[in-house]
Design a protein around this motif. Structure first.
Motif, PDB file in Angstrom:
ATOM      1  N   GLY A 391       0.795  -1.220   0.000  1.00 16.04           N
ATOM      2  CA  GLY A 391       0.000   0.000   0.000  1.00 16.04           C
ATOM      3  C   GLY A 391       0.821   1.261   0.000  1.00 16.04           C
ATOM      4  O   GLY A 391       0.296   2.346   0.217  1.00 16.04           O
ATOM      5  N   HIS A 526       0.668   5.577   0.165  1.00 16.94           N
ATOM      6  CA  HIS A 526      -0.569   5.940  -0.538  1.00 16.94           C
ATOM      7  C   HIS A 526      -1.808   5.415   0.181  1.00 16.94           C
ATOM      8  O   HIS A 526      -2.870   6.033   0.127  1.00 16.94           O
ATOM      9  CB  HIS A 526      -0.529   5.406  -1.971  1.00 16.94           C
ATOM     10  CG  HIS A 526       0.272   6.259  -2.901  1.00 16.94           C
ATOM     11  ND1 HIS A 526       1.628   6.124  -3.048  1.00 16.94           N
ATOM     12  CD2 HIS A 526      -0.098   7.285  -3.719  1.00 16.94           C
ATOM     13  CE1 HIS A 526       2.075   7.008  -3.926  1.00 16.94           C
ATOM     14  NE2 HIS A 526       1.054   7.721  -4.356  1.00 16.94           N
ATOM     15  N   ASP A 527      -1.684   4.263   0.837  1.00 13.35           N
ATOM     16  CA  ASP A 527      -2.884   3.723   1.472  1.00 13.35           C
ATOM     17  C   ASP A 527      -3.359   4.591   2.634  1.00 13.35           C
ATOM     18  O   ASP A 527      -4.516   4.535   3.024  1.00 13.35           O
ATOM     19  CB  ASP A 527      -2.645   2.298   1.955  1.00 13.35           C
ATOM     20  CG  ASP A 527      -1.540   2.218   2.990  1.00 13.35           C
ATOM     21  OD1 ASP A 527      -0.784   3.205   3.126  1.00 13.35           O
ATOM     22  OD2 ASP A 527      -1.430   1.180   3.659  1.00 13.35           O
ATOM     23  N   GLU A 530      -6.035   6.998   1.121  1.00 10.48           N
ATOM     24  CA  GLU A 530      -7.006   6.383   0.226  1.00 10.48           C
ATOM     25  C   GLU A 530      -8.345   7.109   0.222  1.00 10.48           C
ATOM     26  O   GLU A 530      -9.157   6.913  -0.675  1.00 10.48           O
ATOM     27  CB  GLU A 530      -7.208   4.923   0.612  1.00 10.48           C
ATOM     28  CG  GLU A 530      -7.725   4.727   2.033  1.00 10.48           C
ATOM     29  CD  GLU A 530      -7.853   3.269   2.393  1.00 10.48           C
ATOM     30  OE1 GLU A 530      -7.500   2.442   1.539  1.00 10.48           O
ATOM     31  OE2 GLU A 530      -8.295   2.969   3.521  1.00 10.48           O
TER      32      GLU A 530
END
Length: 615
Positions: A391, A526-527, A530
Motif C-alpha cells: 500500500g 498511498h494507502d 485512500e
C-alpha cells in the motif's frame, strides 16, 4: 445589651491568648457542638448544655437545656439568676465562665477559661490527643525515620540485592530469572513498549551494570542489522554544534551522572507506555537540521526545522535518461526542486488528460468495455495503476495487463485465436509480420472459384486470374509495408514509444524506465491517503505529455500536514516521512526486507550462535 465572649488559651510559656467574639441575639447557648456561641470541646459537656439570656438590665438567667446540671460558684444547679453587678463563675466540665459587665456596663462579658483536663478519663492528655489519632501513633520524628528506612530498604537495598543476585543474566545466555516480583522493578519508570515487551522480566538485557545508563552496545546486540549511524559520528557532532546556555548545563549534568551524549536512548525513549514506541520528537531532528548550513558549510542538505514553517521544497530524484532493462537502480537520476518544474523522459508517450477525459472517445470506449473490465463512465486512475501489496507505492504499468485492455496488438485470427505482435521485441515483430505475409495469400476473388456469383465473360475471368496472380507474387513485399506502418506515426509501436529508424527496416525502441519512487530521502504511504482522490494531489487531468512530473509540491501537502505543534488536520513530526537509520522506504518495509535477507542467509549458511541479548 449584647454578649461578649472571651476564650482564653495558654501558650507553652504560660502567657494567655484571648479570642473575643460578639454573638448576636438576646440568648446564647453553651455546649460541645461547634455551633454554640460558647463552644466548649469537652466530653463532660453536652452538645447543647445550657442557655443564657438577659433578665432585665442587671441580671442574666442561665438554664440547663439537656437537664444536666452545671455549677454556679461551685454549686450544682439546673437554673440560676446571676446579678451582673456582683458576677458569678459558671462551671461546665473542666471549663469556667466568669460572668460580668464590660467597662461601659453595656454588654455582658463571658470569660471562658479551661481550668483542668477536659475529661476525667483523660486527665493527663492534651485536648488534641483526645480528638485525634496522634496519641495512638508514633511521633513525627520516629515516623519519618521509619519511612526513610523503609524507602532505603525497598527502593535501594532490595533492587541492589536483586541485581547482584541475577547479575549473571547479563553475561550468561542460559540464565533465566523467575517471573516473580523483583526489587529492581521499583526503579522502572513505566511499562516497556510493544517492541521490547519480551524483555519486561529481563532488566539486565539493557541495564547491564548497576548505576550505569544504558549503552549503545546493549541496543546493538539485537539491532546490529537494522540500525546504524545516521551519518559518520564526526559529521553528526559537527551538525549538532556546541550547546549553549541551559542546554550546555543540562549536558554537563548528564555527563556528571554517567550519561554520555549521542546514545540510542536519547531518541528511542523507553518505559513510556505499553503501546508502540513514541515517534521521535521534532526537536531532535531540528537540533541538527535547523541552520545546518552554518555548521556544515560543505553539505548539500537544506535546512529544515518544521514541516509547516521551515522545510524546503521537495527535490525528487528525476530520471535523466532511461536505461535498458527497466532497472530503476541503474537509471541516472538527479535531484531537482519541484519549483524548477522538472520533467523526465522515461521512453513513453502517454497523455494522461486524454485517458481521463470524461467525454471523449476514450471514455466512450471505456463504457463499451465496462462490462468486461469494470470501467465506469470514464477511465479512472485505478483502472491502470495497481497499488503494491504494502500500500505504499504502485506496481509498474504493464502492457499486457493494463494497456492491452484497450490497445490490442492483434493482427490475425485463426479459428477464433488471435495472433498478436510480441510486445517489447521489435525484431520479433518484424519476423512475425514477414512470416505472416509469406505464409498467407491474398484474399481469393469470388469469380475464380465455383461460387455461383461470377462476373460473366472469359475476359473478366482472365483479368481476375491475372490480378490474383500478381497479388500472390507481390504478397511478400506487403510485409515491408506493414513493418513500416507499425513503426511509423499512427502505428502500434510509434504512438506509445520513442522509435529510432537507422535505415531500411531497421528500427529500435527507446528503453522505458518507470519510476516507482522519487523521494529517495523520505517515504510516502498511498494507502494512508485512500480517502482522497488521486487528482487532488496529482494534476493528471491537465497533463498531455508523459514527461510531465505529476508530483505534488510541498504546498499541496501543507494543506493537511503541518509541523509537530501545528493546528493542521495532521500535525506531523519529521519521523512521519523520514527514517533516521535508513532511507530505503517505509521503515517497516526496510525492516521486513532486512529480515527476509537474514532468513535467506540463514538458510544458506545455517543459524548463527546467539548472543546474550538475543535470548
Amino acid at each position: 445589651m449584647s454578649f461578649i465572649v472571651r476564650q482564653i488559651a495558654l501558650k507553652a510559656d504560660g502567657s494567655e491568648i484571648v479570642r473575643e467574639t460578639t454573638p448576636e441575639g438576646a440568648e446564647i447557648t453553651i455546649g460541645r457542638n461547634s455551633d454554640n456561641a460558647i463552644h466548649l470541646p469537652d466530653l463532660a459537656v453536652n452538645p447543647v448544655h445550657a442557655s443564657i439570656r438577659r433578665d432585665g438590665d442587671d441580671s442574666v438567667i442561665v438554664e440547663a437545656v439537656s437537664g444536666q446540671p452545671f455549677q454556679v460558684d461551685g454549686i450544682d444547679v439546673t437554673t440560676a439568676t446571676v446579678k451582673l453587678t456582683r458576677g458569678a463563675e459558671l462551671g461546665f466540665g473542666g471549663h469556667r465562665i466568669a460572668v460580668g459587665l464590660d467597662a461601659d456596663g453595656a454588654a455582658v462579658t463571658l470569660t471562658v477559661r479551661r481550668t483542668e483536663a477536659v475529661a476525667d478519663s483523660e486527665e493527663e492528655k492534651d485536648e488534641r490527643e483526645i480528638y485525634s489519632l496522634m496519641g495512638k501513633l508514633p511521633g513525627k520524628r520516629g515516623s519519618a525515620w521509619g519511612f526513610v528506612a523503609l524507602v532505603l530498604i525497598a527502593c535501594l537495598a532490595w533492587p541492589v540485592y536483586t541485581w547482584a543476585t541475577y547479575r549473571d543474566l547479563a553475561y550468561d545466555e542460559d540464565a533465566k530469572r523467575p517471573g516473580d516480583l523483583h526489587g529492581d522493578q521499583f526503579w522502572s519508570s513505566g511499562s516497556l513498549s510493544l517492541a521490547h515487551n519480551s524483555l519486561r522480566d529481563d532488566c539486565q538485557a539493557c541495564h547491564v551494570d548497576a548505576f550505569v545508563s544504558v549503552r549503545d552496545r546493549a541496543c546493538m546486540t539485537c539491532h546490529d542489522d537494522d540500525a546504524h549511524d545516521h551519518a559518520p559520528k564526526p559529521r553528526l557532532a559537527g551538525a549538532r554544534g556546541e550547546l549553549q546556555g541551559f542546554a550546555a548545563f543540562q549536558r554537563a549534568v548528564a555527563s556528571a551522572f554517567n550519561k554520555p551524549q549521542g546514545r540510542c536512548v536519547e531518541c528511542h525513549t523507553e518505559h513510556e507506555s505499553a503501546g508502540a514506541m513514541q515517534p521521535t520528537a521534532q526537536r531532535f531532528c531540528a537540533e541538527c537540521h535547523d541552520g545546518l548550513d552554518t555548521r556544515l558549510t560543505d553539505t548539500e542538505i537544506l535546512n529544515a526545522a518544521d514541516f509547516g514553517k521551515a522545510h524546503p521544497q521537495f527535490r525528487p530524484a528525476v530520471l535523466i535518461k532511461a536505461v535498458e532493462g527497466n532497472d530503476p537502480d541503474k537509471a541516472p537520476r538527479r535531484r531537482i526542486s519541484l519549483d524548477r518544474m522538472p520533467s523526465e523522459d522515461n521512453g513513453l508517450k502517454f497523455p494522461h488528460d486524454l485517458h481521463l477525459d470524461r467525454t471523449g472517445g476514450v471514455a466512450q470506449m471505456g463504457r463499451r468495455l465496462s462490462a468486461r473490465y469494470g470501467f465506469g463512465d470514464a477511465l479512472d486512475c485505478a483502472d491502470c495503476h495497481t497499488p503494491d501489496p504494502n500500500g505504499v507505492r504502485f506496481e509498474p504499468v504493464d502492457m499486457e495487463e493494463n494497456c492491452a485492455m484497450c490497445h490490442s496488438l492483434s493482427y490475425d485470427e485463426i479459428d477464433g485465436t488471435f495472433r498478436q505482435l510480441p510486445h517489447g521485441k521489435p525484431d520479433l515483430v518484424k519476423a512475425d509480420l514477414r512470416a505472416y505475409f509469406r505464409s498467407t495469400g491474398p484474399a481469393r476473388p469470388l469469380n475464380l472459384g465455383s461460387l455461383p456469383r461470377q462476373r460473366p465473360g472469359e475476359v473478366n475471368r482472365q483479368r481476375t486470374a491475372a490480378d490474383y496472380a500478381r497479388a500472390v507474387r507481390f504478397r511478400p513485399t506487403r510485409a515491408s509495408q506493414a513493418i513500416q506502418a507499425v513503426f511509423s506515426e499512427g502505428g502500434a509501436c510509434y504512438d506509445c514509444h520513442g522509435v529510432n529508424a537507422t535505415g531500411g527496416l531497421n528500427y529500435s525502441i527507446d528503453p522505458v524506465t518507470q519510476t516507482d519512487r522519487y523521494m529517495a530521502k523520505g517515504w510516502f504511504a498511498h494507502d494512508a491517503h485512500e480517502e482522497e482522490e488521486c487528482t487532488e494531489c496529482h494534476k493528471a487531468t491537465t497533463s498531455d505529455k508523459a514527461s510531465d512530473l505529476l508530483l505534488p509540491g510541498i504546498a499541496t501537502c501543507r494543506e493537511c500536514h503541518g509541523g509537530e505543534a501545528s493546528d493542521k488536520d495532521v500535525p506531523s513530526t519529521c519521523a512521519l516521512c523520514h527514517e533516521y537509520h535508513a532511507d530505503g522506504g517505509a521503515p517497516w518495509l526496510v525492516r521486513q526486507q532486512k529480515k527476509e535477507k537474514q532468513k535467506r542467509q540463514r538458510r544458506e549458511t545455517g543459524p548463527e550462535p546467539k548472543t546474550v541479548a538475543q535470548r
